[in-house]
Design a protein around this motif. Structure first.
Motif, PDB file in Angstrom:
ATOM      1  N   LEU A 166       1.078  -1.369   0.097  1.00  7.65           N
ATOM      2  CA  LEU A 166       0.103   0.040  -0.011  1.00  7.65           C
ATOM      3  C   LEU A 166       0.917   1.157  -0.264  1.00  7.65           C
ATOM      4  CD1 LEU A 166      -3.192   0.868   0.129  1.00  7.65           C
ATOM      5  CD2 LEU A 166      -2.450   1.070   2.804  1.00  7.65           C
ATOM      6  N   ILE A 167       0.731   2.184  -1.094  1.00  4.27           N
ATOM      7  CA  ILE A 167       1.469   3.295  -1.050  1.00  4.27           C
ATOM      8  C   ILE A 167       0.641   4.678  -1.417  1.00  4.27           C
ATOM      9  CG2 ILE A 167       3.408   2.036  -1.793  1.00  4.27           C
ATOM     10  CD1 ILE A 167       2.614   3.164  -4.919  1.00  4.27           C
ATOM     11  N   ASP A 168       1.196   5.737  -1.323  1.00  2.24           N
ATOM     12  CA  ASP A 168       0.464   6.918  -1.557  1.00  2.24           C
ATOM     13  C   ASP A 168      -0.081   7.032  -2.985  1.00  2.24           C
ATOM     14  OD1 ASP A 168       0.418   7.659   1.047  1.00  2.24           O
ATOM     15  OD2 ASP A 168       2.336   8.736   0.773  1.00  2.24           O
ATOM     16  N   GLY A 169      -1.045   7.422  -3.496  1.00  5.36           N
ATOM     17  CA  GLY A 169      -1.752   7.570  -4.748  1.00  5.36           C
ATOM     18  C   GLY A 169      -0.762   8.229  -5.628  1.00  5.36           C
ATOM     19  N   PRO A 170      -0.406   9.055  -5.640  1.00  2.90           N
ATOM     20  CA  PRO A 170       0.792   9.872  -6.635  1.00  2.90           C
ATOM     21  C   PRO A 170       1.642   8.712  -6.946  1.00  2.90           C
ATOM     22  CG  PRO A 170       0.046  11.395  -5.075  1.00  2.90           C
ATOM     23  CD  PRO A 170      -0.358  10.080  -4.303  1.00  2.90           C
ATOM     24  N   TYR A 171       2.231   8.014  -6.263  1.00  2.00           N
ATOM     25  CA  TYR A 171       3.320   7.093  -6.697  1.00  2.00           C
ATOM     26  C   TYR A 171       3.083   5.667  -7.457  1.00  2.00           C
ATOM     27  CZ  TYR A 171       6.185  10.086  -3.658  1.00  2.00           C
ATOM     28  OH  TYR A 171       6.743  11.098  -2.828  1.00  2.00           O
ATOM     29  N   ALA A 172       1.788   5.518  -7.848  1.00  2.00           N
ATOM     30  CA  ALA A 172       1.282   4.405  -8.188  1.00  2.00           C
ATOM     31  C   ALA A 172       2.166   4.088  -9.547  1.00  2.00           C
ATOM     32  CB  ALA A 172      -0.371   4.471  -8.516  1.00  2.00           C
ATOM     33  N   GLU A 173       2.005   4.720 -10.386  1.00  2.00           N
ATOM     34  CA  GLU A 173       2.617   4.593 -11.778  1.00  2.00           C
ATOM     35  C   GLU A 173       3.918   4.378 -11.609  1.00  2.00           C
ATOM     36  OE1 GLU A 173       0.730   7.547 -14.258  1.00  2.00           O
ATOM     37  OE2 GLU A 173      -1.245   6.362 -14.058  1.00  2.00           O
ATOM     38  N   LEU A 174       4.735   5.113 -10.930  1.00  2.00           N
ATOM     39  CA  LEU A 174       6.202   5.098 -10.643  1.00  2.00           C
ATOM     40  C   LEU A 174       6.472   3.865 -10.004  1.00  2.00           C
ATOM     41  CD1 LEU A 174       9.124   5.970 -10.770  1.00  2.00           C
ATOM     42  CD2 LEU A 174       8.701   7.075  -8.608  1.00  2.00           C
ATOM     43  N   ALA A 175       5.726   3.383  -9.093  1.00  2.00           N
ATOM     44  CA  ALA A 175       5.719   2.063  -8.318  1.00  2.00           C
ATOM     45  C   ALA A 175       5.485   0.734  -9.466  1.00  2.00           C
ATOM     46  CB  ALA A 175       4.819   1.809  -7.394  1.00  2.00           C
ATOM     47  N   VAL A 176       4.468   0.766 -10.162  1.00  2.00           N
ATOM     48  CA  VAL A 176       4.207  -0.183 -11.259  1.00  2.00           C
ATOM     49  C   VAL A 176       5.427  -0.291 -12.062  1.00  2.00           C
ATOM     50  CG1 VAL A 176       2.949  -0.946 -13.042  1.00  2.00           C
ATOM     51  CG2 VAL A 176       1.821  -0.113 -11.167  1.00  2.00           C
ATOM     52  N   ARG A 177       5.998   0.716 -12.949  1.00  2.00           N
ATOM     53  CA  ARG A 177       6.899   0.776 -13.553  1.00  2.00           C
ATOM     54  C   ARG A 177       8.305   0.080 -12.812  1.00  2.00           C
ATOM     55  NH1 ARG A 177       4.743   5.622 -16.003  1.00  2.00           N
ATOM     56  NH2 ARG A 177       6.168   6.857 -14.670  1.00  2.00           N
ATOM     57  N   THR A 178       8.470   0.622 -11.801  1.00  2.00           N
ATOM     58  CA  THR A 178       9.748  -0.007 -10.931  1.00  2.00           C
ATOM     59  C   THR A 178       9.723  -1.462 -10.826  1.00  2.00           C
ATOM     60  OG1 THR A 178       9.792   2.376 -10.012  1.00  2.00           O
ATOM     61  CG2 THR A 178      11.028   0.526  -8.933  1.00  2.00           C
ATOM     62  N   LEU A 179       8.440  -1.996 -10.163  1.00  2.00           N
ATOM     63  CA  LEU A 179       8.540  -3.310 -10.118  1.00  2.00           C
ATOM     64  C   LEU A 179       8.442  -3.960 -11.239  1.00  2.00           C
ATOM     65  CD1 LEU A 179       5.836  -3.051  -7.283  1.00  2.00           C
ATOM     66  CD2 LEU A 179       8.220  -3.633  -7.043  1.00  2.00           C
ATOM     67  N   HIS A 180       7.859  -3.677 -12.488  1.00  2.00           N
ATOM     68  CA  HIS A 180       7.844  -4.256 -13.583  1.00  2.00           C
ATOM     69  C   HIS A 180       9.294  -4.660 -14.299  1.00  2.00           C
ATOM     70  CE1 HIS A 180       6.684  -5.150 -18.033  1.00  2.00           C
ATOM     71  NE2 HIS A 180       5.485  -5.458 -17.644  1.00  2.00           N
ATOM     72  N   SER A 181      10.100  -3.583 -13.998  1.00  2.00           N
ATOM     73  CA  SER A 181      11.445  -3.549 -14.542  1.00  2.00           C
ATOM     74  C   SER A 181      12.416  -4.269 -13.501  1.00  2.00           C
ATOM     75  CB  SER A 181      11.674  -2.220 -14.751  1.00  2.00           C
ATOM     76  OG  SER A 181      13.225  -2.032 -14.311  1.00  2.00           O
ATOM     77  N   VAL A 182      12.045  -4.202 -12.128  1.00  2.00           N
ATOM     78  CA  VAL A 182      13.006  -4.863 -11.533  1.00  2.00           C
ATOM     79  C   VAL A 182      12.872  -6.382 -11.615  1.00  2.00           C
ATOM     80  CG1 VAL A 182      11.976  -4.830  -9.246  1.00  2.00           C
ATOM     81  CG2 VAL A 182      14.128  -4.880  -9.179  1.00  2.00           C
ATOM     82  N   TYR A 183      11.739  -6.824 -11.853  1.00  2.00           N
ATOM     83  CA  TYR A 183      11.474  -8.479 -12.128  1.00  2.00           C
ATOM     84  C   TYR A 183      11.713  -8.816 -13.537  1.00  2.00           C
ATOM     85  CZ  TYR A 183       9.657  -8.518  -7.257  1.00  2.00           C
ATOM     86  OH  TYR A 183       9.767  -8.245  -6.137  1.00  2.00           O
ATOM     87  N   GLY A 184      12.417  -7.958 -14.206  1.00  2.00           N
ATOM     88  CA  GLY A 184      12.709  -8.360 -15.865  1.00  2.00           C
ATOM     89  C   GLY A 184      11.339  -8.684 -16.636  1.00  2.00           C
ATOM     90  N   LEU A 185      10.326  -7.971 -16.293  1.00  2.00           N
ATOM     91  CA  LEU A 185       9.211  -8.215 -17.150  1.00  2.00           C
ATOM     92  C   LEU A 185       9.173  -7.151 -18.363  1.00  2.00           C
ATOM     93  CD1 LEU A 185       6.660  -8.389 -14.493  1.00  2.00           C
ATOM     94  CD2 LEU A 185       7.432 -10.275 -15.631  1.00  2.00           C
ATOM     95  N   ASP A 186       9.932  -6.371 -18.389  1.00  2.00           N
ATOM     96  CA  ASP A 186       9.864  -5.383 -19.458  1.00  2.00           C
ATOM     97  C   ASP A 186      10.213  -5.750 -20.798  1.00  2.00           C
ATOM     98  OD1 ASP A 186       9.576  -3.208 -17.953  1.00  2.00           O
ATOM     99  OD2 ASP A 186      11.496  -2.177 -18.044  1.00  2.00           O
TER     100      ASP A 186
END
Ligand code: ASP
Ligand code: MG
Length: 424
Positions: free
Chosen positions: A402-422
């Motif tokens: 659970l995080i603050d609303g304004p960080y949603a997109e940054l968090a999604v992109r960060t996690l997507h990349s860190v697990y090699g999904l890009d």
């Protein structure tokens, strides 16, 4: 020859031209020699309009209460699918395919009595099977069935996915194709992360988590049903040319196959990232630490029909007071606070603190069962971006943060990349 259930969502049947296009998809499978049953949604936007009409009626009539009879709500909102089923039957007949429309009650698709949110109990597929054997296509209304009170009942918004999977299970179909406006299930929402990739396969369990954690491709209940009945389900696009190469490929149609995990050869540790907006956090401070406290808090919330999601309880320092934090949909926050104020003295806590407009980001993957350090990777990556974590919950194959609303997109992109999904 196989038996296929084809389901078309609202955007796929949004107008007359698209319904004609849908008919061509159906004809392709019929021409290939398959037995076909079709499940349709209402034309895009139609159900919203019908729901709004039902909600406005008591107010316009000057009623004291905004509530309305759920049986009549179902009569109203079920009509959208009725229109589509008739139109598609005509479209099919016009291009030389024998077809007949079926309302849920005509089959019947039997449901329980929970009008507006009914569950399917049983489907008698015998007449449909007999007619499919004669080459006729059944065009079935999604989203509805017949309740024990002998009245139409609807299954809850998005319910035609569930109708399709239930029909596929009842007809013992070889495949259930869910045609929609996207061409499959992605590693995350491509509008947030353009590097999201389409998955060729995903397990039932992972899809269930993705759908429950905010991915909007399929109704959650439909995935549960597919998992229980082992219905091989394809998510694919209705917007492609029905006769493009490969569209009729029986074993590998273009799209994402939702299937048993045994069928997935190259298993990734993390399969996808989902997010759900409009979460609200409630923290009860200095709650008495004794048996019955949780029941005293969550019982009344459940009675008020408030869906509680993440629950975090601290271990108390001295065995007398603790903190309890949990999330509810932002839309239910005010109501939840009101319910909690009422039980404040009986439960025994000091203050209620709340915060709306939060986002829950979830990392999902069956590989987590056998890999250590998946959660630590997420926390480190988010920390590096300066994203503060408010609460964490996990299951065997999921980590929700659970995080603050304004960080949603940054968090999604960060996690997507860190697990090699890009995508490369
Ligand atoms: N037409 C219904 C809705 O909009 C059911 C569905 O499309 O799945 O919720
Ligand atoms: Mg839908």
């Amino acid at each position: 020859m196989a038996r296929i259930v084809m389901k078309f969502g609202g955007t796929s049947v949004a107008d007359i031209a698209r319904i004609h296009n849908v008919a061509r998809h159906v004809k392709r499978e019929v021409d290939a020699g398959h037995e076909v049953a079709v499940v349709v949604s209402a034309m895009a936007g139609k159900t919203n309009e019908l729901v709004q009409w039902a909600q406005e009626m008591p107010r316009v009539s000057g009623a004291d209460s905004p509530f309305f009879d759920a049986r009549e709500y179902d009569t109203i909102v079920a009509s959208g699918e009725q229109v589509t089923s008739g139109l598609l039957a005509i479209a099919l007949q016009s291009i030389g395919v024998d077809a007949r429309s079926w309302q849920g009650w005509q089959i019947p698709i039997r449901t329980d009595n929970a009008h507006g949110a009914a569950r399917i109990l049983e489907i008698d597929g015998s007449e449909i099977v007999r007619r499919m054997g004669l080459g006729q296509v059944a065009v079935i209304t999604g989203f509805q069935g017949l309740a024990p009170d002998n009245r139409i009942a609807t299954l809850g918004r998005g319910g035609s996915d569930t109708s399709a999977v239930a029909v596929a299970a009842a007809l013992k179909a070889d495949r259930c194709d869910i045609y929609t406006d996207v061409d499959g299930v992605y590693t995350t929402d491509p509008r947030v992360e353009p590097k999201a990739r389409r998955l060729s396969r995903i397990s039932f369990e992972e899809m269930l988590e993705l759908a429950s954690q905010g991915a909007k491709v399929l109704q959650v209940r439909s995935v549960e049903l597919a998992m229980v009945h082992k219905v091989r389900t394809f998510v694919r696009s209705s917007f492609e040319d029905p006769d493009a190469p490969g569209m009729g490929d029986f074993d590998n149609p273009p799209g994402t196959l939702i299937c048993d995990e045994d069928e997935i050869v190259e298993q990734q540790v993390v399969t996808g990232i989902a997010y759900a907006k409009d979460e609200a956090q409630i923290s009860l401070r200095r709650v008495a630490d004794r048996p019955g406290v949780s029941a005293g808090i969550f019982g009344p919330l459940a009675e008020a029909n408030i869906n509680v999601d993440m629950i975090v309880q601290n271990v108390s320092e001295d065995g007398s007071k603790t903190d309890m934090t949990f999330t509810v949909p932002t839309g239910d926050l005010e109501k939840a606070v009101r319910v909690l104020e009422k039980v404040k003295d009986s439960v025994g806590f000091d203050v209620i603190q709340s915060e709306a407009g939060l986002v829950k980001v979830s990392v999902i993957g069956i590989g987590m069962r056998s890999h250590a350090g998946v959660a630590a990777t997420a926390f480190k990556a988010l920390a590096e971006k300066g994203i503060n974590i408010r609460a964490i919950t996990t299951s065997e194959i999921k980590i929700s943060i659970l995080i603050d609303g304004p960080y949603a997109e940054l968090a999604v992109r960060t996690l997507h990349s860190v697990y090699g999904l890009d995508k490369q």
